[in-house]
Design an enzyme around this catalytic site. Structure first.
Site, PDB file in Angstrom:
ATOM      1  N   GLU A 103       0.819  -1.212   0.000  1.00 43.31           N
ATOM      2  CA  GLU A 103       0.000   0.000   0.000  1.00 43.31           C
ATOM      3  C   GLU A 103       0.858   1.268   0.000  1.00 43.31           C
ATOM      4  OE1 GLU A 103      -3.070  -0.052  -0.482  1.00 43.31           O
ATOM      5  OE2 GLU A 103      -3.975   1.786   0.299  1.00 43.31           O
ATOM      6  N   ASP A 104       1.980   1.230   0.713  1.00 44.66           N
ATOM      7  CA  ASP A 104       2.724   2.471   0.936  1.00 44.66           C
ATOM      8  C   ASP A 104       4.001   2.633   0.120  1.00 44.66           C
ATOM      9  OD1 ASP A 104       0.822   3.151   2.734  1.00 44.66           O
ATOM     10  OD2 ASP A 104       1.954   2.562   4.505  1.00 44.66           O
TER      11      ASP A 104
END
Ligand code: MN
Length: 746
Positions: A103-104
């Site tokens: 996600e990051d």
């Protein structure tokens, strides 16, 4: 048991930003302590995969920092510490370290899979998917749906265990967020994640999540309660210590091996009790208490006996959760007794195993056990889930605990979102059309397409958990019959049927009116001069309350226009004057003209518009079946007709029909004969037909080049009385020397 929120959760305390170089050292030592934890428990474990996961995550998160100012990697490291404390296996720990990389950072699932294997890849992907879910509403039912959805989404329960550890660390560091985020995240934790932890029997994490959420949502109430509980604990500390020693001595005298601990009820738990029962804190019997942990069920009851011999039990406060476990498999004996000086306290008695399950729940069964991996461990997990499901069967309250796991085991439902985050629960295999109808019937009717997670999908797309669905509509669009095969919900099916019925009725009405007007012109009835009252009277005779209903009935083929006209104008249209007319099927599939002589009738009903279906053109003697068409009367098919099978999907429209005795006794039958191409053939053919007294309506002979130039092809339409005659004719033709084949064309 600690009643204090952890140090990190105290807002604003010791906000020290670490300098980069010391941060590097601190991170390295954080990782080292993680490795130490694993090695302390499993000294022979190869920790290199763990180190690789740590390096990968540290590298990918790079220089990014958390709101606390700390390097981002400290978060996955601390989440993994929590998992290591729970003694989770290597896959779980690697997932903890990698849980935010997809996600990051630039990392992809494929990359994680390649580096760390399919299992870790799947788990990391699972945590990522959970993170993408938007929790929206504060409505209780909505919360329940979200909890079920989250559980339904995890195919591996380790995903949820990592998610809970992630949430726990985020809650411990929530002080760094702004007030609005604090409220939102704490609310979500209290409504979604703490109940999930509870369902999974993870009492320890649940307790900490609840108390942390409570401290952010209602800081004042929290603080007051913590102070109150602490003062009561302090006031009774001597008494509790005395009792503890006394119990230890008594148990030893009875040779019951046991560990005795003092315990204080958690603040949020007390708070709920005060609110729920509308009582004062002095009435909370189980605020202070003891916990006795022994080795066997037998000794649990022995210990209970010891307690009850020493102190007087409060009636109605003895609970045997060993014989009847709670829904999340919590087991314990509970009793409240009147202690020295009239001060009441609670005693909980359980085995080590029960204690472990009370604290860790499902995670206790996922715990890493050296030399006990693979099948045995899996069996244990499955046994746990099955046991939970078995228990669930005996329970009355359907909203309770296990509904989530039931979803996991028997995924009958799919949880989807509107673009605004509302959860829509649909049956498994539901499509965007079901979704559209569950929003509103107008949305369903005008639905022309759908976007799932931002991408256009076909309407037959199967919805998946967590899908965000946007329905594309077009004003004036109407559903089609094909949609009935597409939908899974009764609601959508009913709405589609309704619209189709309305449309078809409108069409039948139009057709029926047309029939009547055409037939009136043909028979010389001036409809325009018929009084409305007369029309209404006739409609009434047919059981129709309105003239429109009669028109529709005519259109559906229920009555014949001629009969209606007879009732309207008996002097012009005689009652029953069957005029012999050919029963040839009308061209282009249109119904025969009303008033046509009936050679077929619907069993038990006269006066129904009947025509022979063009596709199979049945003749007398053949097995036939009727099918009520929309607006064209009853189509009669041969039972062998391939179309009949297709039409039968609406069984209610099938109707029994039979051949009637009629003056007219012949049916046109189209035949094709393949012959040797030689002179005299046609003559022989026509002689056979002549011998059977059959009229020939059309005949066409040609040479067939494709069949090798030597073949003669004769196509003809012959008037045939019935099936028997047709069989005679065909066999006579076959007997002609030089005839290769005869086929009836349908
Ligand atoms: Mn995280």
């Amino acid at each position: 048991m600690s009643t204090e929120p952890s140090e990190a959760a105290r807002p604003g305390k010791h906000l020290i930003r670490t300098a980069p170089e010391t941060a590097g050292l601190r991170i390295e030592s954080l990782y080292q302590s993680l490795e130490d934890k694993v090695l302390a428990l499993r000294p022979r474990e190869d920790t290199s995969p763990l180190r690789r996961a740590y390096r990968f995550a540290a590298d990918r998160h790079g220089a990014r920092r958390r709101l606390s100012g700390e390097p981002y990697i400290t978060h996955p490291l601390q989440v993994t510490q929590i998992l290591a404390d729970m003694q989770m296996d290597l896959v779980c720990l690697q997932t903890g370290l990698l849980h935010d990389v997809i996600e990051d950072t630039s990392a992809t699932v494929e990359e994680v899979e390649r580096e760390f294997g399919a299992e870790v890849g799947r788990c990391v992907d699972g945590v990522t998917k959970l993170r993408k879910i938007k929790m929206y509403s504060r409505e209780e039912r909505q919360a329940e749906s979200i909890r079920k959805m989250l559980l339904a989404m995890v195919s591996d329960i380790r995903v949820m265990i990592v998610k809970l550890a992630d949430r726990l660390h985020n809650m411990r560091t929530l002080a760094f967020h702004d007030r609005e985020s604090q409220q939102r995240i704490a609310q979500e934790t209290l409504e979604i994640y703490a109940p999930i932890a509870h369902r999974l029997g993870m009492g320890k994490i649940r307790g900490e999540l609840e108390d942390l959420s409570f401290s952010f949502l209602e800081p004042e109430a929290h603080e007051n309660l913590v102070r109150e509980i602490e003062s009561r604990r302090a006031a009774n500390v001597r008494m509790l210590e005395d009792i503890q020693r006394h119990v230890e001595a008594k148990l030893a005298a009875e040779s019951v091996p046991a560990r005795v601990e003092a315990r204080v009820k958690r603040p949020y738990s007390v708070y709920q009790k005060l609110k729920r029962q509308k009582i004062g804190i002095e009435q909370v019997y189980d605020l202070l208490g003891l916990r006795i942990i022994t080795d066997s069920v037998r000794n649990c009851y022995a210990a209970l006996g010891v307690i009850h011999t020493e102190w007087h039990p409060i009636p109605g406060r003895i609970k045997d959760f060993i014989a009847i476990p709670r829904q999340n498999l919590y087991q314990s004996l509970h009793t409240s007794v009147i202690g020295p000086g009239g001060q009441s306290f609670e005693v909980q008695i359980r085995t080590d195993e029960m204690h472990r399950i009370a604290e860790e729940g499902i995670a206790a069964h996922w715990k890493y056990k050296e030399g006990k991996r693979g099948q045995a461990a899996d069996d244990q997990r499955v046994a746990w889930l099955r046991q939970l499901v078995e228990l669930q069967k005996d329970l009355r309250d359907p909203t309770e605990f296990m509904s989530g796991l039931r979803v996991e085991l028997y995924p009958e439902e799919v949880y989807t979102f509107t673009p605004r985050g509302k959860v829509i629960v649909l049956p498994r295999d539901a499509t965007p059309v079901d979704f559209a109808y569950s929003i509103h019937s107008d949305v369903g009717n005008t639905c022309v397409g759908a976007k799932v997670n931002g991408r256009i999908v076909p309407l037959k797309y199967t919805l998946k958990n967590g899908d965000v669905i946007e329905i594309l509509t077009q004003p004036g669009h109407l559903p089609s019959r094909d949609w009935l095969a597409l939908v899974k919900t009764q609601r959508a099916r009913n709405k589609i049927r309704h619209v189709i019925n309305v449309l078809e009725r409108a069409r039948a009405l139009e057709i029926g009116q047309g029939f009547l007007e055409r037939e009136a012109r043909r028979l010389g009835v001036a409809l325009s001069r018929v009084a409305r009252a007369d029309m209404e009277r006739v409609a009434g005779e047919y059981g129709c309350s309105k003239v429109e209903d009669l028109h529709a009935a005519l259109g559906y083929g229920k009555y014949s226009a001629r009969q209606v006209l007879h009732k309207l104008a008996p002097e012009i249209v005689p009652a029953d004057s069957p005029k012999p007319r050919p029963a040839a099927p009308p061209a282009d599939g249109q119904p025969a003209a009303p008033g046509e002589d009936l050679v077929i009738k619907v069993r038990g009903i006269d006066d129904l518009l009947v025509y022979r279906a063009k596709c199979c053109n049945p003749i007398r003697g053949e097995a036939i079946t009727g099918y009520i068409t929309r607006g064209k009367g009853v189509a009669v098919h041969s039972r062998n007709c391939p179309n009949v099978q297709k039409l039968l999907y609406q069984a209610e429209r099938q109707i029994d029909v039979e051949w009637t005795r009629s003056a007219r006794e012949s049916f046109p039958v189209k035949m094709i004969v393949y012959t040797d191409d030689r002179p005299g053939m046609l003559h022989q053919l026509t002689s056979v037909l002549f011998g059977e007294n059959c009229n020939i309506s059309t005949l066409e002979a040609r040479q067939d080049q494709e069949r090798g130039g030597e073949t003669g092809v004769v196509e003809m339409t012959v008037e045939i009385r019935d099936k028997k005659q047709l069989e005679r004719v065909v066999s006579a033709i076959r007997r002609i020397s030089g005839v290769r084949d005869v086929q009836r064309i349908q």
